[in-house]
Design a protein around this motif. Sequence first.
Motif, short mmCIF file in Angstrom:
data_model
loop_
_atom_site.label_atom_id
_atom_site.label_comp_id
_atom_site.label_asym_id
_atom_site.label_seq_id
_atom_site.Cartn_x
_atom_site.Cartn_y
_atom_site.Cartn_z
N SER A 1 -5.28 13.40 13.20
CA SER A 1 -4.15 13.90 13.66
C SER A 1 -2.90 12.93 12.94
O SER A 1 -2.75 12.66 11.60
N ALA A 2 -2.04 12.16 13.72
CA ALA A 2 -1.22 11.24 13.35
C ALA A 2 -1.88 10.15 12.56
O ALA A 2 -1.07 9.37 11.66
N GLY A 3 -3.03 10.02 12.74
CA GLY A 3 -3.88 8.74 12.26
C GLY A 3 -4.29 9.49 10.96
O GLY A 3 -4.26 8.64 9.69
N GLY A 4 -4.66 10.80 10.80
CA GLY A 4 -4.94 11.53 9.57
C GLY A 4 -3.50 11.10 8.56
O GLY A 4 -3.65 11.16 7.42
N HIS A 5 -2.29 11.58 9.09
CA HIS A 5 -1.15 11.36 8.27
C HIS A 5 -1.09 9.90 7.73
O HIS A 5 -0.81 9.77 6.57
N LEU A 6 -1.44 8.98 8.49
CA LEU A 6 -1.36 7.58 7.93
C LEU A 6 -2.42 7.21 7.05
O LEU A 6 -2.00 6.63 5.99
N ALA A 7 -3.77 7.74 7.35
CA ALA A 7 -4.71 7.61 6.29
C ALA A 7 -4.17 8.28 5.08
O ALA A 7 -4.61 7.43 4.02
N ALA A 8 -3.71 9.20 4.94
CA ALA A 8 -3.41 10.03 3.76
C ALA A 8 -2.24 9.12 3.10
O ALA A 8 -2.40 9.08 1.67
N LEU A 9 -1.39 8.69 3.70
CA LEU A 9 -0.50 7.97 3.30
C LEU A 9 -1.01 6.52 2.61
O LEU A 9 -0.58 5.93 1.55
N LEU A 10 -2.23 6.07 3.11
CA LEU A 10 -2.79 4.77 2.58
C LEU A 10 -3.51 5.17 1.36
O LEU A 10 -3.33 4.62 0.43
N GLY A 11 -3.92 6.36 1.34
CA GLY A 11 -4.50 6.69 -0.04
C GLY A 11 -3.68 7.30 -1.02
O GLY A 11 -4.04 7.43 -2.16
N THR A 12 -2.56 7.72 -0.69
CA THR A 12 -1.44 8.15 -1.91
C THR A 12 -0.58 7.30 -2.33
O THR A 12 0.04 7.44 -3.36
N THR A 13 -0.41 6.19 -1.70
CA THR A 13 0.59 5.03 -2.05
C THR A 13 -0.19 3.94 -2.43
O THR A 13 -1.26 3.66 -2.11
N ASP A 14 0.71 2.90 -3.36
CA ASP A 14 -0.07 1.96 -3.71
C ASP A 14 0.36 0.52 -2.97
O ASP A 14 1.06 0.84 -2.05
N ASP A 15 0.14 -0.69 -3.50
CA ASP A 15 0.49 -1.88 -2.85
C ASP A 15 2.06 -1.94 -2.61
O ASP A 15 2.50 -2.91 -1.80
N THR A 16 2.85 -1.47 -3.60
CA THR A 16 4.19 -1.85 -3.60
C THR A 16 5.00 -0.86 -2.46
O THR A 16 6.03 -1.48 -1.89
N LYS A 17 4.37 0.31 -1.83
CA LYS A 17 5.13 1.23 -1.19
C LYS A 17 4.55 0.79 0.34
O LYS A 17 3.41 1.00 0.45
N PHE A 18 5.50 0.77 1.01
CA PHE A 18 5.44 0.40 2.66
C PHE A 18 4.67 -0.86 3.02
O PHE A 18 4.46 -1.07 4.04
#
Length: 313
Positions: free
Chosen positions: A160-177
Motif C-alpha cells: 500500500s503506502a509502503g508499495g508507493h515508497l518501494a516504487a519511489l526507491l526503485g525509480t529514483t537515483d541517489d540524487t533524488k530525495f
Amino acid sequence: MVRHQNLLVVIAFLWLAVIIFAVKMQMHQVSMHKNLSKHITFQNDSPTVTAVYGPYVNNQANLLDLWLPANAETALAGTSYPLVVFIHGGGWEGGDKAGISCHAPFNESGFAVASINYRLTHEMPHPAQIEDCKRAISWLRSHARLFKIDPNRIGVWGFSAGGHLAALLGTTDDTKFSPRELPDNASCSVQAVCDWCGPSDLKTIAQQSGPSYTLSNEVKLLLNGSAEDKPELADEASPVTYVHKGCPPFLIMHGQDDSIVPVEQSKELARALKSARSACTLEIIPGANHNFISGKTINRVVQFFDLVLKKHG
C-alpha cells in the motif's frame, strides 16, 4: 650494493606503512562496532536485531528490525546474504515495522530481512517518508559487512503506502530525495522491487477511484494539500514520474477488486515501466481486495527475489 640496500629500506618502509594502515582500519572497525552496539538490541540471543538507522527516533521513526538467516552467525567468512527490506503501509499516517510476520520463508530461502519504520505524516509531510526509506537502505548497505549482507543484492517490498515508497526507491537515483547526509555516503539504490497495491500516480488516483476515493485525506496529509491544489508536488511524489530505462526489475501485485487503491494505479505504473523497457511483471489477483496476503502470495514474492537477487549476485 648501496642501491640494493636502499631498495630494501624502501620496501621495508612500504611494508610498515601497509601494516600501520591495516591496524588503523581494524581499530576503526572495532570503534565503529562498539559505537554501533549502543544502538543495536539483540532479541533473545537470536540472529534478530533492532537498530537505530537515523536521527529521528521520536515515535521510533528511524528504527528497523533485521532478521538474519539461522546460520548467519556461524557462516563462513566471506559468506553474504541478499537482503529484502519491507516497508509497511498505513496511508503514510500509520503502521509499524512490527506489521511484518512473514520473514521466516525469506530466512529459510537464504535472505536477510529488514522491516523499517519511517516518519509519518503527522510528524512531517512528503518527502520525509521517502527520505527515511533511503536513509535506511544506505545505513544497511554501509553496515553490510557487520550483518553479512551483500550490498549489491538489496531488494525492497512494500504494501500500500509502503508499495508507493518501494516504487519511489526503485525509480529514483541517489540524487533524488536523498537525505543530506548518508551513512558513509553509501548508495540508497535497490536491485529489485516488489510493489503490493501501492499508489503510483497521485495526479490520477482520485479520478480512477471515482466516488469511492478513500485516500483523499491521506494524500492531503502527505502533500500538505490536495493533488489538485499542488499538482507539481503530486507529480514529484509519484513513482511514475521517474520511470526510466534501467529501473530494477519490478513485481507489481494488486487485488482486482481493491476498494482503497484502484488497480488502475498498478496498471499505469506497469505500462510506464514496460514503455521504458524496464523489466516488470504485473500480477492482478482475481477477486482480491486491498489485503491479499496469503502463503501463496508470500511465496510468490520469495520466488521473485530468489530469481532476481540470487541471479544478480
